[in-house]
Design a protein around this motif. Structure first.
Motif, short mmCIF file in Angstrom:
data_model
loop_
_atom_site.label_atom_id
_atom_site.label_comp_id
_atom_site.label_asym_id
_atom_site.label_seq_id
_atom_site.Cartn_x
_atom_site.Cartn_y
_atom_site.Cartn_z
N ILE A 20 0.62 -0.85 -0.20
CA ILE A 20 -0.18 -0.14 0.08
C ILE A 20 1.16 1.19 -0.14
CG2 ILE A 20 -2.08 1.70 0.99
CD1 ILE A 20 -2.19 -1.09 -0.21
N SER A 21 0.57 2.43 -1.02
CA SER A 21 1.13 3.93 -1.08
C SER A 21 0.08 4.40 -1.11
CB SER A 21 2.44 3.62 -1.89
OG SER A 21 3.44 2.25 -1.75
N LEU A 22 -0.12 5.49 -0.47
CA LEU A 22 -0.52 6.89 -1.09
C LEU A 22 0.28 7.69 0.06
CD1 LEU A 22 -2.18 7.47 2.10
CD2 LEU A 22 -2.55 5.06 1.81
N ASP A 23 -0.28 9.26 -0.38
CA ASP A 23 -0.10 10.06 0.18
C ASP A 23 -0.81 11.63 0.53
OD1 ASP A 23 1.35 12.35 -1.60
OD2 ASP A 23 1.18 10.54 -2.53
N ILE A 24 -0.97 12.30 1.49
CA ILE A 24 -1.73 13.56 1.55
C ILE A 24 -0.88 14.28 2.24
CG2 ILE A 24 -3.56 14.39 2.98
CD1 ILE A 24 -4.46 11.07 3.88
N ARG A 25 -1.26 15.74 1.02
CA ARG A 25 -0.55 17.08 1.75
C ARG A 25 -1.38 17.80 2.28
NH1 ARG A 25 -1.01 16.75 -4.87
NH2 ARG A 25 1.39 15.03 -5.03
N GLU A 26 -0.44 18.38 2.86
CA GLU A 26 -1.47 19.27 3.32
C GLU A 26 -2.78 20.19 3.54
OE1 GLU A 26 -1.40 20.45 7.61
OE2 GLU A 26 0.11 20.46 6.88
N GLY A 27 -3.94 19.86 3.53
CA GLY A 27 -5.10 21.37 3.49
C GLY A 27 -5.98 19.87 2.03
N GLU A 28 -5.43 18.98 1.97
CA GLU A 28 -6.13 18.28 0.55
C GLU A 28 -6.89 17.03 1.24
OE1 GLU A 28 -3.40 16.34 -2.62
OE2 GLU A 28 -2.89 15.65 -0.99
N VAL A 29 -8.31 17.09 0.41
CA VAL A 29 -9.16 15.71 0.78
C VAL A 29 -8.85 14.47 -0.62
CG1 VAL A 29 -10.77 15.01 0.16
CG2 VAL A 29 -11.02 17.37 1.29
N VAL A 30 -7.92 13.36 0.39
CA VAL A 30 -8.29 12.14 -0.36
C VAL A 30 -8.98 11.04 0.07
CG1 VAL A 30 -6.39 10.92 -0.86
CG2 VAL A 30 -5.64 13.27 -0.78
N THR A 31 -8.88 9.98 -0.77
CA THR A 31 -10.04 9.44 -0.62
C THR A 31 -9.62 7.20 -0.34
OG1 THR A 31 -10.30 8.83 -3.20
CG2 THR A 31 -11.57 10.23 -1.98
N LEU A 32 -9.83 6.18 -0.14
CA LEU A 32 -8.97 5.31 -0.19
C LEU A 32 -10.19 4.89 -1.15
CD1 LEU A 32 -7.01 3.73 2.71
CD2 LEU A 32 -6.70 4.19 0.17
N MET A 33 -10.35 3.90 -2.20
CA MET A 33 -11.50 3.30 -2.87
C MET A 33 -11.40 1.82 -3.66
SD MET A 33 -13.12 6.12 -5.27
CE MET A 33 -11.62 6.10 -6.05
N GLY A 34 -12.27 1.62 -2.85
CA GLY A 34 -11.87 -0.24 -3.68
C GLY A 34 -13.27 -0.88 -2.64
N ARG A 35 -13.67 -2.23 -3.41
CA ARG A 35 -14.12 -2.85 -2.90
C ARG A 35 -14.39 -3.79 -1.21
NH1 ARG A 35 -14.65 -5.26 -8.65
NH2 ARG A 35 -16.75 -5.06 -9.33
N ASN A 36 -15.01 -3.89 -1.02
CA ASN A 36 -15.21 -4.50 0.55
C ASN A 36 -13.89 -5.45 0.33
OD1 ASN A 36 -16.91 -2.82 1.49
ND2 ASN A 36 -18.61 -4.62 0.96
N GLY A 37 -13.37 -5.57 2.23
CA GLY A 37 -12.64 -7.31 1.87
C GLY A 37 -11.16 -6.56 0.90
N MET A 38 -10.74 -5.51 0.48
CA MET A 38 -9.25 -4.36 0.02
C MET A 38 -8.57 -4.33 0.70
SD MET A 38 -10.50 -6.09 -3.04
CE MET A 38 -10.87 -7.87 -3.24
N GLY A 39 -8.45 -4.00 1.66
CA GLY A 39 -7.80 -3.69 2.74
C GLY A 39 -7.96 -2.11 3.16
N LYS A 40 -9.11 -1.67 3.08
CA LYS A 40 -9.13 0.30 3.38
C LYS A 40 -8.90 0.20 5.24
CE LYS A 40 -13.26 0.24 0.57
NZ LYS A 40 -12.68 -0.56 0.75
N THR A 41 -9.77 -0.51 5.77
CA THR A 41 -10.18 0.00 6.57
C THR A 41 -8.73 -0.41 8.15
OG1 THR A 41 -12.23 0.29 7.13
CG2 THR A 41 -10.88 -0.51 9.21
N THR A 42 -7.94 -1.50 7.01
CA THR A 42 -6.44 -2.31 7.30
C THR A 42 -5.58 -1.07 7.77
OG1 THR A 42 -7.04 -4.44 7.34
CG2 THR A 42 -4.94 -3.80 7.78
N THR A 43 -5.76 -0.40 6.74
CA THR A 43 -4.80 0.20 6.18
C THR A 43 -4.44 1.29 7.12
OG1 THR A 43 -4.55 -0.28 3.73
CG2 THR A 43 -4.01 2.17 4.27
N VAL A 44 -6.09 1.95 7.63
CA VAL A 44 -6.49 3.18 8.74
C VAL A 44 -5.97 2.36 9.79
CG1 VAL A 44 -7.83 4.70 9.76
CG2 VAL A 44 -8.54 4.28 7.46
N ARG A 45 -6.41 1.67 10.29
CA ARG A 45 -6.00 1.57 11.64
C ARG A 45 -4.36 1.09 11.64
NH1 ARG A 45 -9.37 -1.52 14.41
NH2 ARG A 45 -7.25 -3.13 15.38
N THR A 46 -3.94 0.29 10.70
CA THR A 46 -2.02 0.25 10.97
C THR A 46 -1.37 2.51 10.63
OG1 THR A 46 -2.60 -1.65 9.52
CG2 THR A 46 -0.07 -0.67 9.61
#
Length: 233
Positions: A20-46
């Motif tokens: 998993i690679s992503l980045d967020i800059r100051e003042g940005e709104v960024v999304t994580l998308m994908g079907r259920n079970g693809m790792g979105k919540t696990t990414t947040v928890r990590t």
């Protein structure tokens, strides 16, 4: 601001995140998308320290934070609205809002009860009501308000509109638009593709624990067929 590179994580013998690679800059709104079970919540928890990484790098303002305890991550300026809300049901609305309130980073014009009640008038009307007796939509508003009361530099919304009535969803999205206009950095995990496409600055799509696509709203339109295969819209 936040940089995640080649993140790996899992639960017990089961690996969920592979790259998993992503980045967020100051003042940005960024999304994580994908079907259920693809790792979105696990990414947040990590990212939040609720799950230890098995590999890769999580950096915040150039500082490695992968593996920090959750309370230490929160004190750096992360505000999480978790999937499932997780409000304190036996506390009142007001008590939920002040329970974790802080301004550790010295934000100018910090969030106050008055500002939260202006953002969500229903919370002001129910300030003395036990949170467990609120409707699902009101509990979601409370979860957002509670996170804002920590005056976060980065606000993370994990499925903030899931299961809500259309009118409540619209209210939540209106609030996100107001926060964006004020310069709040936000990471959004949601399935409302039409809104995310319009609202966010950039998007990251996950497939089976890997980042498989990134781009702007214009890129989403250009790559519609590919995106549809990953997100199911």
């Amino acid at each position: 601001m936040l940089s995640v590179q080649n993140l790996q994580a899992g639960y017990g013998a089961s690996q969920v995140l592979f790259d998993i690679s992503l980045d967020i800059r100051e003042g940005e709104v960024v999304t994580l998308m994908g079907r259920n079970g693809m790792g979105k919540t696990t990414t947040v928890r990590t990212i939040m320290g609720l799950l230890g990484p098995r590999g890769g790098v999580v950096e915040y303002d150039g500082r490695a934070i992968g593996g920090l305890a959750p309370e230490k991550v929160a004190r750096l300026g992360f505000g999480l609205v978790p999937e499932g809300r997780q409000i304190f049901p036996t506390l009142t609305v007001r008590e939920n809002l002040v329970a974790t309130a802080a301004n550790r980073l010295g934000a100018k014009g910090p969030w106050t009860l008055a500002r939260i009640y202006d953002l969500f008038p229903r919370l002001g009307e129910r300030a003395g009501q036990l949170a467990g007796t609120l409707s699902g939509g009101e509990q979601q508003m409370l979860a957002v308000g509670r996170a804002l009361m920590t005056n976060p530099r980065l606000l993370i919304l994990d499925e903030a509109t899931e299961g809500l009535a259309p009118v409540i969803r619209a209210e939540i999205w209106h609030v996100v638009e107001r926060l964006k206009a004020d310069g709040q950095s936000i990471l959004l995990i949601d399935k409302t593709f039409s809104v995310l496409k319009r609202l966010a600055d950039r998007h990251f799509i996950l497939e089976k624990g890997r980042t498989v696509w990134t781009g702007t709203g214009a890129d989403l339109t250009r790559d519609h067929d590919r995106v549809q295969g990953w997100v199911g819209v």
